[in-house]
Design an enzyme around this catalytic site. Structure first.
Site, PDB file in Angstrom:
ATOM      1  N   ARG A 149       0.862  -1.175   0.000  1.00 44.65           N
ATOM      2  CA  ARG A 149       0.000   0.000   0.000  1.00 44.65           C
ATOM      3  C   ARG A 149       0.901   1.228   0.000  1.00 44.65           C
ATOM      4  O   ARG A 149       2.114   1.129  -0.045  1.00 44.65           O
ATOM      5  CB  ARG A 149      -0.953   0.006   1.207  1.00 44.65           C
ATOM      6  CG  ARG A 149      -2.331  -0.612   0.901  1.00 44.65           C
ATOM      7  CD  ARG A 149      -3.454   0.131   1.617  1.00 44.65           C
ATOM      8  NE  ARG A 149      -3.512   1.535   1.231  1.00 44.65           N
ATOM      9  CZ  ARG A 149      -3.944   2.514   2.034  1.00 44.65           C
ATOM     10  NH1 ARG A 149      -4.363   2.241   3.256  1.00 44.65           N
ATOM     11  NH2 ARG A 149      -3.946   3.768   1.606  1.00 44.65           N
ATOM     12  N   ASP A 184      -1.422  -0.795   9.220  1.00 42.07           N
ATOM     13  CA  ASP A 184      -0.442   0.103   8.605  1.00 42.07           C
ATOM     14  C   ASP A 184       0.976  -0.117   9.105  1.00 42.07           C
ATOM     15  O   ASP A 184       1.931   0.036   8.351  1.00 42.07           O
ATOM     16  CB  ASP A 184      -0.823   1.568   8.873  1.00 42.07           C
ATOM     17  CG  ASP A 184      -2.078   1.983   8.143  1.00 42.07           C
ATOM     18  OD1 ASP A 184      -2.374   1.388   7.094  1.00 42.07           O
ATOM     19  OD2 ASP A 184      -2.758   2.914   8.617  1.00 42.07           O
ATOM     20  N   ARG A 185       1.137  -0.410  10.396  1.00 42.39           N
ATOM     21  CA  ARG A 185       2.461  -0.334  11.008  1.00 42.39           C
ATOM     22  C   ARG A 185       2.837  -1.668  11.655  1.00 42.39           C
ATOM     23  O   ARG A 185       2.352  -2.016  12.735  1.00 42.39           O
ATOM     24  CB  ARG A 185       2.491   0.797  12.051  1.00 42.39           C
ATOM     25  CG  ARG A 185       2.247   2.160  11.426  1.00 42.39           C
ATOM     26  CD  ARG A 185       2.227   3.283  12.462  1.00 42.39           C
ATOM     27  NE  ARG A 185       1.205   3.072  13.487  1.00 42.39           N
ATOM     28  CZ  ARG A 185      -0.091   3.330  13.307  1.00 42.39           C
ATOM     29  NH1 ARG A 185      -0.525   3.812  12.143  1.00 42.39           N
ATOM     30  NH2 ARG A 185      -0.957   3.120  14.288  1.00 42.39           N
ATOM     31  N   ARG A 202      -2.864  16.960   3.784  1.00 40.79           N
ATOM     32  CA  ARG A 202      -4.107  16.411   4.334  1.00 40.79           C
ATOM     33  C   ARG A 202      -4.326  16.981   5.732  1.00 40.79           C
ATOM     34  O   ARG A 202      -3.468  16.845   6.602  1.00 40.79           O
ATOM     35  CB  ARG A 202      -4.005  14.884   4.376  1.00 40.79           C
ATOM     36  CG  ARG A 202      -5.074  14.149   5.193  1.00 40.79           C
ATOM     37  CD  ARG A 202      -4.784  12.651   5.158  1.00 40.79           C
ATOM     38  NE  ARG A 202      -5.683  11.871   6.018  1.00 40.79           N
ATOM     39  CZ  ARG A 202      -5.667  10.539   6.102  1.00 40.79           C
ATOM     40  NH1 ARG A 202      -4.799   9.847   5.368  1.00 40.79           N
ATOM     41  NH2 ARG A 202      -6.507   9.906   6.902  1.00 40.79           N
ATOM     42  N   ASP A 251     -10.493  16.908  -0.266  1.00 40.89           N
ATOM     43  CA  ASP A 251     -10.366  15.775   0.649  1.00 40.89           C
ATOM     44  C   ASP A 251     -11.631  14.913   0.631  1.00 40.89           C
ATOM     45  O   ASP A 251     -12.661  15.300   0.082  1.00 40.89           O
ATOM     46  CB  ASP A 251     -10.084  16.280   2.064  1.00 40.89           C
ATOM     47  CG  ASP A 251      -9.267  15.288   2.888  1.00 40.89           C
ATOM     48  OD1 ASP A 251      -9.112  14.127   2.446  1.00 40.89           O
ATOM     49  OD2 ASP A 251      -8.786  15.666   3.973  1.00 40.89           O
ATOM     50  N   TYR A 255      -5.138   6.543  -1.979  1.00 40.85           N
ATOM     51  CA  TYR A 255      -4.238   7.691  -1.914  1.00 40.85           C
ATOM     52  C   TYR A 255      -3.900   8.160  -3.330  1.00 40.85           C
ATOM     53  O   TYR A 255      -3.964   7.396  -4.304  1.00 40.85           O
ATOM     54  CB  TYR A 255      -2.944   7.306  -1.209  1.00 40.85           C
ATOM     55  CG  TYR A 255      -3.011   7.278   0.299  1.00 40.85           C
ATOM     56  CD1 TYR A 255      -4.218   7.226   0.982  1.00 40.85           C
ATOM     57  CD2 TYR A 255      -1.841   7.300   1.055  1.00 40.85           C
ATOM     58  CE1 TYR A 255      -4.267   7.205   2.363  1.00 40.85           C
ATOM     59  CE2 TYR A 255      -1.866   7.272   2.439  1.00 40.85           C
ATOM     60  CZ  TYR A 255      -3.087   7.226   3.089  1.00 40.85           C
ATOM     61  OH  TYR A 255      -3.124   7.206   4.461  1.00 40.85           O
TER      62      TYR A 255
END
EC number: 3.2.1.18
Length: 446
Positions: free
Chosen positions: A95, A128-129, A269, A301, A383
């Site tokens: 991603r 994500d992490r 953002r 946005d 994104y």
């Protein structure tokens, strides 16, 4: 074979070129050496190939001083089809893709999940992490196959080329105490720890270098409240200055930056208060920072209000569905602004681009022209970000769109991954279409 024997005295002038390497990867300019010789030649009349050594080109820092190209819209450039190919091949789960170019070639980057798609490790890759995420780098258009280079360990990143070498900014580690590594020309040069102990993060798109100084925007702090954004100035991988965010922007994340000589401009953002996008202007020479918001009343946005009720006063967040958001881009064109956004005002579905007349200079401008559909509203997007390409006469602006597949929306599978589609500015004409990811989820590994 015929042989002709020629006995005579001649003076030959050879232009030889010496290319001596100096320290710091500098190359001595080629100098001619005149050699005079008296010779007797035996000449063989046959096919002969003469090769000459060409001196390597002197590497110079990029300055991005050419004007911005005048465009009428955007034309298709690249699509990697990673998800479709994953149905029958070993392709990384990724991603947060982006694109950046060195002076001669463009590359695509993405954050890998430490696994291919047809692999049980791909389960639950919506997160994500994790410590297994790495920054992947391939030539643009080449999917992230098993032979792909893992540039660094990262769950957040930015990359740019200063004209001599690549700089990679790679963030990894604990949410409350992450580390940013600064890798230049393949070597770790500097590092920085978390300053607010709340998910240190950076752009997820290219940084920008002007005359050897690269700048990158980093944020540490709340994703839905006040955070601490800092702008780092880096020379050959070494942090030389850090400036705090100043101006009227209230929340800044995931900036999409482009050179606006002699400065750098970023569209970011606001994940707290605004669905209008923050602008960050970075002065490379004196390290000063200013910020505000894009004037266009057609805001960029997601989520956002409908176009009739959306607004922007150029200075402040509009307080319309500001909480949450998505990485995006825009760029100025005189008083006007080019921008991209999801077609859906509520979700990451579809993608469109257009120009807003006076959208850079006049509050709440809503006159839209040159609209293009990149992904139709029935297909997922994600994104998006900008990158710049220097041609002979001008600097062209290009953008990419992330095409997310899998969880949360597609619950038949346990993975989350993406492919990428890329467009570049054109001064020519163009047609219509839609360029979604295109994978049939029923054909995919679970």
């Amino acid at each position: 074979m015929q042989i002709a024997i020629l006995v005579t005295t001649v003076t030959l002038h050879f232009n030889q070129y010496e290319c001596d390497s100096l320290a710091d990867n500098q190359v001595m300019p080629c100098e001619p050496i005149i050699i005079e010789r008296n010779i007797t030649e035996i000449i063989y009349l046959t096919n002969t190939t003469i090769e000459k050594e060409i001196c390597p080109k002197l590497m110079e820092y990029r300055n991005w001083s050419r004007p911005q190209c005048k465009i009428t819209g955007f034309a298709p450039f690249s699509k990697d089809n990673s998800i479709r190919l994953s149905a029958g091949g070993d392709i990384w789960v990724t991603r947060e893709p982006y694109v950046s170019c060195d002076p001669g070639k463009c590359y695509q980057f993405a954050l890998g999940q430490g696994t291919t798609l047809d692999n049980k490790h791909s389960n639950d890759t919506i997160h994500d992490r994790i410590p297994h995420r790495t920054l992947l780098m391939n030539e643009l258009g080449v999917p992230f196959h098993l032979g792909t280079r893992q540039v660094c360990i990262a769950w957040s990143s930015s990359s740019c080329h200063d004209g001599k070498a690549w700089l990679h900014v790679c963030v990894t580690g604990d949410d409350k105490n992450a580390t940013a590594s600064f890798i230049y020309d393949g070597r770790l040069v500097d590092s920085m720890g978390s300053w607010s102990q709340n998910i240190l993060r950076t752009q997820e798109s290219e940084c920008v270098c002007i005359n050897g100084t690269c700048t990158v925007v980093m944020t540490d702090g709340s994703a839905s409240g006040r955070a601490d954004t800092r702008i780092l100035f880096i020379e050959e991988g070494k942090i030389v200055h850090i400036s705090p965010l100043s101006g009227s922007a209230q929340h800044v994340e995931e900036c999409s930056c482009y050179p606006r000589y002699p400065s750098v401009r970023c569209i970011c953002r606001d994940n707290w208060k605004g669905s209008n996008r923050p602008i960050v202007d970075i002065n490379i020479k004196d390290y000063s920072i200013d910020s505000r918001y894009v004037c266009s009343g057609l805001v960029g946005d997601t989520p956002r209000n409908n176009d009739r009720s959306s607004s922007s006063d150029c200075k402040n967040p509009n307080n319309d569905k500001g909480n949450h958001g998505v990485k995006g881009w825009a760029f100025d064109d005189g008083n006007d602004v080019w921008m991209g956004r999801t077609i859906s005002k509520d979700s990451r579905s579809g993608y469109e681009t257009f120009k807003v007349i006076d959208g850079w200079s006049t509050p709440n401008s809503k006159s839209q022209i040159n609209r293009q559909v990149i992904v139709d509203r029935d297909n997922r997007s994600g994104y998006s970000g900008i990158f710049s390409v220097e041609s002979k006469g001008c600097i062209n602006r290009c953008f990419y769109v992330e095409l997310i597949r899998g969880r949360k929306q597609e619950t038949r599978v346990w993975w989350t991954s993406s492919s990428i589609v890329v467009f570049c500015g054109t001064s020519g004409t163009y047609g219509k279409g839609s360029w979604p990811d295109g994978a049939n989820i029923n054909f995919m590994p679970i």
